[in-house]
Design a protein around this motif. Structure first.
Motif, PDB file in Angstrom:
ATOM      1  N   LYS A   1       0.803  -1.218   0.000  1.00  0.00           N
ATOM      2  CA  LYS A   1       0.000   0.000   0.000  1.00  0.00           C
ATOM      3  C   LYS A   1       0.839   1.272   0.000  1.00  0.00           C
ATOM      4  O   LYS A   1       0.305   2.360  -0.221  1.00  0.00           O
ATOM      5  CB  LYS A   1      -0.928   0.013   1.220  1.00  0.00           C
TER       6      LYS A   1
ATOM      7  N   ALA B   1       0.587   5.263  -3.255  1.00  0.00           N
ATOM      8  CA  ALA B   1       0.256   3.913  -3.709  1.00  0.00           C
ATOM      9  C   ALA B   1       1.343   3.453  -4.681  1.00  0.00           C
ATOM     10  O   ALA B   1       1.755   4.218  -5.565  1.00  0.00           O
ATOM     11  CB  ALA B   1      -1.102   3.908  -4.392  1.00  0.00           C
TER      12      ALA B   1
ATOM     13  N   ARG C   1       2.046  -2.702  -8.882  1.00  0.00           N
ATOM     14  CA  ARG C   1       0.852  -3.182  -8.196  1.00  0.00           C
ATOM     15  C   ARG C   1       0.224  -4.337  -8.976  1.00  0.00           C
ATOM     16  O   ARG C   1       0.538  -4.544 -10.156  1.00  0.00           O
ATOM     17  CB  ARG C   1      -0.135  -2.042  -8.002  1.00  0.00           C
TER      18      ARG C   1
END
Length: 353
Positions: free
Chosen positions: A26, A36, A40
């Motif tokens: 996160k 962020a 990811r």
């Protein structure tokens, strides 16, 4: 004579695991803020979606080859650290994800501390990358994706795509950073060597220099490493990747860096690739590993080259001209709207050629 029996396959197989989703950090330190992460889970999902919509070929789960191939490239203590880092961090009562706060800078003692905060700094080569719950499991699975791809080549495939996530080329023998924990491309290359290959070439087309891969093979004569990347005077990883870093000892002349400035166009980049591929041809490897980062794209958020989507097709075809059994290992690429298109364009360019 090459050690493997190579067969031309009708379609390129993709190796992929859902376990990459376990790496879902996160926080990333970027521009002085905790943001962020650019790296990811959606990255792999965009690529997988494009692989499937373009009917590139079969999508298969990896085999599990255990720890031995990982230890062949990485320090045992470092691997043990990765397995327990997040657990140890939480055990000390820290609330956020594990991020290094102190590193052994130049001329400082190189003894590994016992406290987890110090260990993080000791084993880090950058501090933007947090270690979160599930990081180790995803990194281990990613290495198995790379190893399975190498096994497919050893068993006769002409080409394969290892959709590795997290990426790996910034992971050194004993350090993590740059979103990387285990060096998937290096692990795959070593697997070829351990299973009969005499020489392997790695060509890193990611925007960022493959400092981890260079670190692992810098004094070796059985691996040629070629990297095309943003000039480290201007961009991450900053402290490695200059043109005068050419290998040492037995590896002298076998580490080839092509650093390039901001706004480098495809024509200039492709000239460097042509020269690098000629070096590969002269090396006469038994197998080729491509560290496939597509963050050279003109709209990538953390890069500064100017490649367009069609250019990825062109250079995929260039790589195919070598006529070598080729494993593509996924590295970077952070413009999630285009990462799937650009990745598959490289693979289709290669297959179409």
């Amino acid at each position: 004579m090459r050690p493997f029996s190579y067969l031309l396959e009708a379609a390129l197989e993709t190796i992929y695991t859902e376990k990459h989703k376990l790496r879902d950090a996160k926080t990333e330190l970027f521009g002085g803020e905790l943001v962020a992460p650019h790296e990811r889970p959606s990255r792999a999902e965009y690529i997988l979606g494009r692989v499937q919509s373009e009917k590139l070929g079969a999508v298969s789960a990896p085999q599990d080859f255990g720890f031995d191939p990982i230890h062949a490239n990485h320090n045992n203590d470092f691997v043990s650290f990765l397995q327990t880092a997040y657990r140890d961090w939480k055990a000390e009562g820290f609330k956020g994800e594990a991020i290094p706060t102190a590193l052994p800078a130049r001329r400082m003692a190189q003894k590994c501390p016992t406290f987890i905060e110090g260990k993080l700094g000791y084993y880090a080569n950058a501090i933007e990358t947090s270690i979160s719950d599930g990081t180790w499991e995803a990194a281990y699975a990613s290495a198995q994706v790379a190893l399975t791809g190498a096994k497919r080549i050893q068993d006769g495939a002409n080409s394969v795509f290892s959709l590795c996530r997290p990426p790996g080329h910034h992971a050194t023998y004993d350090m993590f950073g740059g979103f990387c924990f285990l060096n998937n491309a290096a692990i795959a290359a070593q697997s070829f060597l351990d299973n009969g290959a005499k020489r392997v070439a790695i060509v890193d087309v990611d925007f960022h220099h493959g400092n981890g891969t260079q670190d692992i093979f810098y004094d070796r004569d059985d691996v040629l490493f070629v990297s095309l990347h943003g000039d480290p005077m201007d961009t991450f990883p900053y402290f490695l990747g200059h043109a005068d870093e050419t290998g040492k000892g037995a590896g002298a002349g076998l580490n080839i860096n092509y650093p390039m400035p901001p706004k480098t166009p495809f024509s200039t980049w492709r000239d460097a690739l042509t020269e690098g591929l000629n070096k590969v041809r002269d090396f006469k490897p038994d197998a080729l590993v491509i560290s496939l980062g597509v963050d050279t794209f003109e709209n990538d958020p953390i890069s500064f080259f100017k490649l367009k989507s069609k250019d990825f097709i062109a250079y995929g075809a260039d790589i195919a001209q070598l006529g070598l059994p080729t494993q593509f290992v996924m590295e970077g690429g952070y413009d999630v709207e285009e990462i799937g298109v650009n990745t598959v364009n490289v693979l289709q360019g290669f297959e179409g050629a």
